[in-house]
Design a protein around this motif. Structure first.
Motif, PDB file in Angstrom:
ATOM      1  N   PRO A 198      -6.562   2.042   4.748  1.00  9.64           N
ATOM      2  CA  PRO A 198      -5.518   2.731   5.596  1.00  9.64           C
ATOM      3  C   PRO A 198      -4.325   1.643   5.731  1.00  9.64           C
ATOM      4  N   ASP A 199      -4.486   0.521   6.170  1.00  9.05           N
ATOM      5  CA  ASP A 199      -3.519  -0.327   6.415  1.00  9.05           C
ATOM      6  C   ASP A 199      -2.826  -1.068   5.087  1.00  9.05           C
ATOM      7  N   LYS A 200      -3.487  -0.695   3.936  1.00  9.76           N
ATOM      8  CA  LYS A 200      -3.064  -1.237   2.934  1.00  9.76           C
ATOM      9  C   LYS A 200      -2.645  -0.279   1.752  1.00  9.76           C
ATOM     10  N   ARG A 201      -2.400   0.877   2.321  1.00 10.34           N
ATOM     11  CA  ARG A 201      -1.935   2.069   1.424  1.00 10.34           C
ATOM     12  C   ARG A 201      -0.766   1.675   0.457  1.00 10.34           C
ATOM     13  N   PRO A 202      -0.582   1.773  -0.798  1.00  8.73           N
ATOM     14  CA  PRO A 202       0.582   1.497  -1.403  1.00  8.73           C
ATOM     15  C   PRO A 202       1.365   2.768  -1.457  1.00  8.73           C
ATOM     16  N   ALA A 203       2.641   2.633  -1.886  1.00 12.72           N
ATOM     17  CA  ALA A 203       3.586   3.621  -1.815  1.00 12.72           C
ATOM     18  C   ALA A 203       3.266   4.670  -2.770  1.00 12.72           C
ATOM     19  N   LEU A 208      -5.238  10.223   1.864  1.00  6.30           N
ATOM     20  CA  LEU A 208      -6.370  11.198   1.298  1.00  6.30           C
ATOM     21  C   LEU A 208      -7.331  11.474   2.556  1.00  6.30           C
ATOM     22  N   PRO A 209      -8.085  12.571   2.528  1.00  4.79           N
ATOM     23  CA  PRO A 209      -8.739  13.016   3.606  1.00  4.79           C
ATOM     24  C   PRO A 209      -9.973  11.985   3.480  1.00  4.79           C
ATOM     25  N   GLY A 210     -10.222  11.395   4.825  1.00  2.76           N
ATOM     26  CA  GLY A 210     -11.425  10.535   4.669  1.00  2.76           C
ATOM     27  C   GLY A 210     -10.865   9.092   4.832  1.00  2.76           C
ATOM     28  N   MET A 211      -9.532   8.871   4.574  1.00  8.42           N
ATOM     29  CA  MET A 211      -9.189   7.615   4.705  1.00  8.42           C
ATOM     30  C   MET A 211      -8.430   7.177   5.503  1.00  8.42           C
ATOM     31  N   ALA A 212      -9.372   7.036   6.726  1.00 10.75           N
ATOM     32  CA  ALA A 212      -8.632   6.609   7.995  1.00 10.75           C
ATOM     33  C   ALA A 212      -9.645   5.738   8.606  1.00 10.75           C
ATOM     34  N   GLY A 213      -9.124   4.898   9.397  1.00 12.20           N
ATOM     35  CA  GLY A 213      -9.983   3.788  10.175  1.00 12.20           C
ATOM     36  C   GLY A 213     -10.578   2.752   9.212  1.00 12.20           C
ATOM     37  N   ARG A 221     -14.921   2.509  -3.026  1.00 14.87           N
ATOM     38  CA  ARG A 221     -15.245   4.060  -2.569  1.00 14.87           C
ATOM     39  C   ARG A 221     -14.083   4.862  -3.132  1.00 14.87           C
ATOM     40  N   LEU A 222     -12.751   4.501  -3.372  1.00 17.63           N
ATOM     41  CA  LEU A 222     -11.735   5.201  -3.891  1.00 17.63           C
ATOM     42  C   LEU A 222     -11.804   5.343  -5.512  1.00 17.63           C
ATOM     43  N   TYR A 223     -12.400   4.404  -6.130  1.00 16.12           N
ATOM     44  CA  TYR A 223     -12.416   4.113  -7.533  1.00 16.12           C
ATOM     45  C   TYR A 223     -12.524   5.404  -8.338  1.00 16.12           C
ATOM     46  N   GLY A 224     -13.436   6.423  -7.771  1.00 20.90           N
ATOM     47  CA  GLY A 224     -13.673   7.544  -8.656  1.00 20.90           C
ATOM     48  C   GLY A 224     -12.585   8.731  -8.593  1.00 20.90           C
ATOM     49  N   ARG A 225     -11.492   8.416  -7.565  1.00 21.81           N
ATOM     50  CA  ARG A 225     -10.262   9.366  -7.169  1.00 21.81           C
ATOM     51  C   ARG A 225      -9.441   9.058  -7.855  1.00 21.81           C
ATOM     52  N   GLU A 226      -8.587  10.088  -8.152  1.00 25.37           N
ATOM     53  CA  GLU A 226      -7.224   9.636  -8.815  1.00 25.37           C
ATOM     54  C   GLU A 226      -6.246   9.964  -7.554  1.00 25.37           C
ATOM     55  N   PRO A 227      -4.997   9.003  -7.739  1.00 25.53           N
ATOM     56  CA  PRO A 227      -4.730   8.306  -8.970  1.00 25.53           C
ATOM     57  C   PRO A 227      -5.257   6.928  -9.090  1.00 25.53           C
ATOM     58  N   VAL A 228      -6.229   6.502  -8.030  1.00 27.87           N
ATOM     59  CA  VAL A 228      -6.758   5.027  -7.776  1.00 27.87           C
ATOM     60  C   VAL A 228      -7.524   5.061  -8.978  1.00 27.87           C
ATOM     61  N   CYS A 229      -8.334   5.765  -9.415  1.00 23.16           N
ATOM     62  CA  CYS A 229      -9.010   5.508 -10.900  1.00 23.16           C
ATOM     63  C   CYS A 229      -8.179   5.098 -12.053  1.00 23.16           C
ATOM     64  N   ARG A 230      -7.046   5.688 -12.077  1.00 20.21           N
ATOM     65  CA  ARG A 230      -5.928   5.427 -13.026  1.00 20.21           C
ATOM     66  C   ARG A 230      -5.594   3.920 -12.942  1.00 20.21           C
ATOM     67  N   ALA A 231      -5.442   3.608 -11.633  1.00 22.70           N
ATOM     68  CA  ALA A 231      -4.438   2.180 -11.432  1.00 22.70           C
ATOM     69  C   ALA A 231      -5.533   1.087 -11.571  1.00 22.70           C
ATOM     70  N   TRP A 232      -6.802   1.411 -11.113  1.00 28.78           N
ATOM     71  CA  TRP A 232      -7.763   0.024 -11.335  1.00 28.78           C
ATOM     72  C   TRP A 232      -8.146   0.093 -12.830  1.00 28.78           C
ATOM     73  N   ARG A 233      -8.307   1.079 -13.535  1.00 26.21           N
ATOM     74  CA  ARG A 233      -8.438   0.855 -14.955  1.00 26.21           C
ATOM     75  C   ARG A 233      -7.226   0.153 -15.655  1.00 26.21           C
TER      76      ARG A 233
END
Length: 425
Positions: A198-203, A208-213, A221-233
């Motif tokens: 949450p404190d390192k969320r890129p622009a 995302l729901p659940g992305m708090a605290g 835990r975010l690697y299966g979600r877009e667009p994070v999946c596209r970015a890490w790949r």
């Protein structure tokens, strides 16, 4: 008759001795010792001689980024800051936390000499220690070389392209990572894959729901979600290409269970294609730390993220200033936990790297050496200071002191054992 100097004991943070004038506002100027709140750090536009940060959270990401500036810094409570007179000349010692008014006329000590880059350092009795650097960009990598890092132990790759509004592709990662690796030559480089929180969320990423605290959706835990999946790949594809020219390794962040690591290691290997890079696991929670024997079998190496581990262990968000006293780097419970970790690693402790601010606190590095740890990834500016501590350390004595600290009743007794002033908590 000359008045005796007044000395105020604050909390040390970034080392260095500087003289200057205490200021609270206006253009800080190169001779200012700027007093500012932690909330104002992001608005710092010029580099003063020294910084006094009021009500800062030492383990927060904002304070970690501040270390990269190389400005001697101490931390103060609001009550302590109120005792600092505007416009007074003073000496700030970031290594001890002392503010002296007026400053003594004696020559100031310079920083210790940096070790040779890419070379391990040795204790007084010949034990080999690696002081690697944690960096976020090519400038940080260049500083690591100048300060004598043994390697780049951790690239915080989530900061490389965080300001862009576009999801980064392989070409963007290739450009940014190539510049970093080139600046780091001749050092080996370990890249932590995207570690979004949450404190390192890129622009480019909407909340995302659940992305708090600090315990929600983050890291792997975010690697299966877009667009994070596209970015890490995309980042993996860039690393595969750069591995032809640079000595690279990869860390998978915020893994909790061995089954998670098996899955994402398999997917990472597929994304790397024909390139075979060492793949490590980032251990940042007590549950992950307790699974150390499994990581030694599944991963090529292990990096312990002490900052996040401490926030989980003490149930205190490291970005909240009011909770900072709970994240006490001298708490005996923390060292009993790390002692167990070193014992679980056994002879494989040479594949275990400690990351984070913990080794940088006064008198702590010898304790960690006494527990058995030998590889550390720290801020580049700290490496010459830590190398000097390593050279002065005798492992047998450090081990006895580590045992005494682990047996201490509380953090105040631990400070007394180490000859440190009492906590301001």
């Amino acid at each position: 008759m000359t008045a005796r100097p007044q000395r105020l004991q604050l909390q040390p943070f970034a080392p260095g001795c500087v003289r200057g004038v205490l200021r609270r506002a206006g253009d800080p100027g190169s001779n200012s010792l700027l007093i500012l709140s932690a909330a104002a750090l992001d608005r710092l536009t010029a580099c003063p001689a020294g910084l006094i940060v009021v009500d800062g959270a030492p383990f927060s990401h904002a304070m970690i980024r501040l270390l990269g500036l190389g400005i001697p810094t101490v931390l103060a409570t609001a009550a302590q800051a109120a005792r600092l007179p505007e416009g007074a000349a003073a000496l700030l010692d970031g290594a001890t936390g002392l503010i002296t008014l007026p400053p003594p006329a004696a020559a100031l000590p310079g920083p210790p000499a940096a070790p040779a880059p890419g070379v391990a350092v040795s204790t007084a009795d010949g034990a080999t220690v690696e002081l690697r650097a944690s960096v976020a960009d090519a400038d940080g990598a260049a500083r690591a070389v100048r300060h004598g890092a043994g390697g780049i132990g951790l690239v915080r790759s989530e900061f490389l392209l965080s300001a862009s509004s576009q999801v980064p592709d392989a070409a963007a990662y290739r450009t940014a990572l190539a510049a970093l690796c080139q600046a780091a030559r001749p050092l080996p480089v370990t890249v932590r894959l995207l570690d979004i929180s949450p404190d390192k969320r890129p622009a480019w990423l909407k909340p995302l729901p659940g992305m708090a605290g600090p315990l929600g959706l983050q890291g792997v835990r975010l690697y299966g979600r877009e667009p994070v999946c596209r970015a890490w790949r995309a980042e993996a594809a860039a690393l595969a290409e750069l591995a032809r020219d640079f000595d690279l390794a990869v860390l998978i962040p915020f893994v909790t269970h061995p089954a998670e690591f098996r899955r994402w290691r398999r997917e990472m290997e597929q994304a790397l294609g024909s390139q075979h890079l060492p793949i490590g696991v980032m251990v940042e929670t007590p549950a992950a730390a307790l699974a150390l024997p499994a990581w030694m079998e599944l991963a090529d190496f292990v990096a312990v993220g002490c900052n996040d581990l401490m926030q989980c262990l003490f149930a205190a968000d490291r970005d909240q200033p009011e909770l900072a006293p709970l994240l006490d780097p001298y708490a005996p419970a923390l060292y009993r936990f790390l002692q167990m970790l070193a014992r679980d690693a056994g002879e494989a402790v040479g594949r275990l790297q400690l990351c984070g601010l913990l080794p940088q606190y006064p008198k702590i590095l010898p304790i960690l050496l006494g527990l058995g740890f030998r590889i550390f990834s720290v801020e580049p500016v700290m490496i010459p200071f830590l190398a000097r501590q390593v050279a002065d350390t005798h492992i047998d004595r450090a081990a006895c002191l580590a045992d005494a600290l682990c047996a201490a009743r509380d953090a105040e007794q631990a400070r007394r054992l180490l000859g440190l002033p009492a906590s301001a908590a």
